[in-house]
Motif scaffolding. Structure first.
Motif, PDB file in Angstrom:
ATOM      1  N   ASP A  80       0.821  -1.214   0.000  1.00  0.00           N
ATOM      2  CA  ASP A  80       0.000   0.000   0.000  1.00  0.00           C
ATOM      3  C   ASP A  80       0.857   1.267   0.000  1.00  0.00           C
ATOM      4  OD1 ASP A  80      -2.522  -1.105  -0.038  1.00  0.00           O
ATOM      5  OD2 ASP A  80      -2.703  -1.195   2.136  1.00  0.00           O
ATOM      6  N   HIS A  81       0.452   2.241  -0.811  1.00  0.00           N
ATOM      7  CA  HIS A  81       1.076   3.568  -0.815  1.00  0.00           C
ATOM      8  C   HIS A  81      -0.004   4.587  -1.165  1.00  0.00           C
ATOM      9  CE1 HIS A  81       5.103   1.805  -0.740  1.00  0.00           C
ATOM     10  NE2 HIS A  81       4.701   0.981  -1.671  1.00  0.00           N
ATOM     11  N   CYS A 113       3.936   9.831   0.952  1.00  0.00           N
ATOM     12  CA  CYS A 113       3.095   8.642   1.096  1.00  0.00           C
ATOM     13  C   CYS A 113       2.603   8.589   2.537  1.00  0.00           C
ATOM     14  CB  CYS A 113       3.908   7.396   0.750  1.00  0.00           C
ATOM     15  SG  CYS A 113       3.108   5.864   1.211  1.00  0.00           S
ATOM     16  N   VAL A 115       1.577   6.174   4.177  1.00  0.00           N
ATOM     17  CA  VAL A 115       1.999   4.953   4.867  1.00  0.00           C
ATOM     18  C   VAL A 115       3.455   5.066   5.315  1.00  0.00           C
ATOM     19  CG1 VAL A 115       2.315   2.441   4.638  1.00  0.00           C
ATOM     20  CG2 VAL A 115       0.371   3.576   3.521  1.00  0.00           C
ATOM     21  N   HIS A 116       4.296   5.639   4.468  1.00  0.00           N
ATOM     22  CA  HIS A 116       5.742   5.651   4.737  1.00  0.00           C
ATOM     23  C   HIS A 116       6.287   7.015   5.123  1.00  0.00           C
ATOM     24  CE1 HIS A 116       5.050   1.966   2.290  1.00  0.00           C
ATOM     25  NE2 HIS A 116       5.802   1.465   3.248  1.00  0.00           N
ATOM     26  N   MET A 120       9.232   8.651   2.067  1.00  0.00           N
ATOM     27  CA  MET A 120       8.736   8.407   0.720  1.00  0.00           C
ATOM     28  C   MET A 120       8.002   9.678   0.292  1.00  0.00           C
ATOM     29  SD  MET A 120       6.350   5.274  -0.611  1.00  0.00           S
ATOM     30  CE  MET A 120       5.785   5.212  -2.315  1.00  0.00           C
TER      31      MET A 120
HETATM   32 CU   LIG Z   1       4.562   4.288   0.638  1.00  0.00          CU
END
Ligand SMILES: [Cu+2]
Length: 127
Positions: A80-81, A113, A115-116, A120
Motif C-alpha cells: 500500500d502507498h 506517502c 503509509v511511509h 517516501m
Molecule cells: Cu509508501
C-alpha cells in the motif's frame, strides 16, 4: 434441389459473419482522448520515480502504482502507498492503480506517502 440448398447455406453464413464483425467494433480509445501534457511518475515500494518533476501550468500528472513483486513460494504481493499532498489533495491508499492531478497554478507542490511518511516523498514544481 441440391443447388438451391447450397446457395441458401452460403447466404446465411455470410449474414452471420457480417453481423459478428459489426457488433465487435473498435475497443481502443481514440488517440485524441489522451492529454498531450500527461506525465507519469512511478509509485514503487518506498519511492516516487522521479521524485521531483517540473511541469507547465495546466499539466496533468499521473502516478502509476508499480508495487507488486512476485515470489515463487508466496505468490504476488503488493504494498500500500498513497500520494498525499501538503495542501490536502490525496489519492486513496492503494496497492495498485493510478492517480492524476491537474496543476492549474504555479508553485511547488510537495507530497508524501501516508503509509511511509517523509521517507517516501516527492514534489511537483509548476511554472
Ligand atoms: Cu509508501
Amino acid at each position: 434441389m441440391k443447388g438451391v440448398f447450397v446457395v441458401l447455406a452460403a447466404i446465411s453464413l455470410y449474414g452471420c459473419g457480417g453481423g459478428g464483425s459489426d457488433s465487435t467494433g473498435p475497443t481502443n480509445q481514440p488517440i485524441g482522448n489522451t492529454p498531450p501534457s500527461l506525465t507519469d511518475i512511478s509509485v514503487t515500494n518506498n519511492a516516487f520515480t522521479p521524485g521531483t518533476k517540473t511541469v507547465a501550468v495546466g499539466t496533468t500528472v499521473r502516478w502509476a502504482w508499480n508495487t507488486c513483486s512476485g515470489d515463487p513460494y508466496y505468490g504476488q504481493t503488493c504494498a500500500d502507498h498513497s500520494v498525499t499532498f501538503a495542501d490536502g489533495v490525496a489519492s486513496a491508499t492503494q496497492d495498485q492503480g493510478t492517480f492524476s492531478r491537474t496543476f492549474n497554478a504555479a508553485g511547488t507542490f510537495s507530497y508524501h506517502c501516508s503509509v511511509h511518511g517523509a521517507a517516501m516523498s516527492g514534489s511537483i514544481t509548476v511554472q
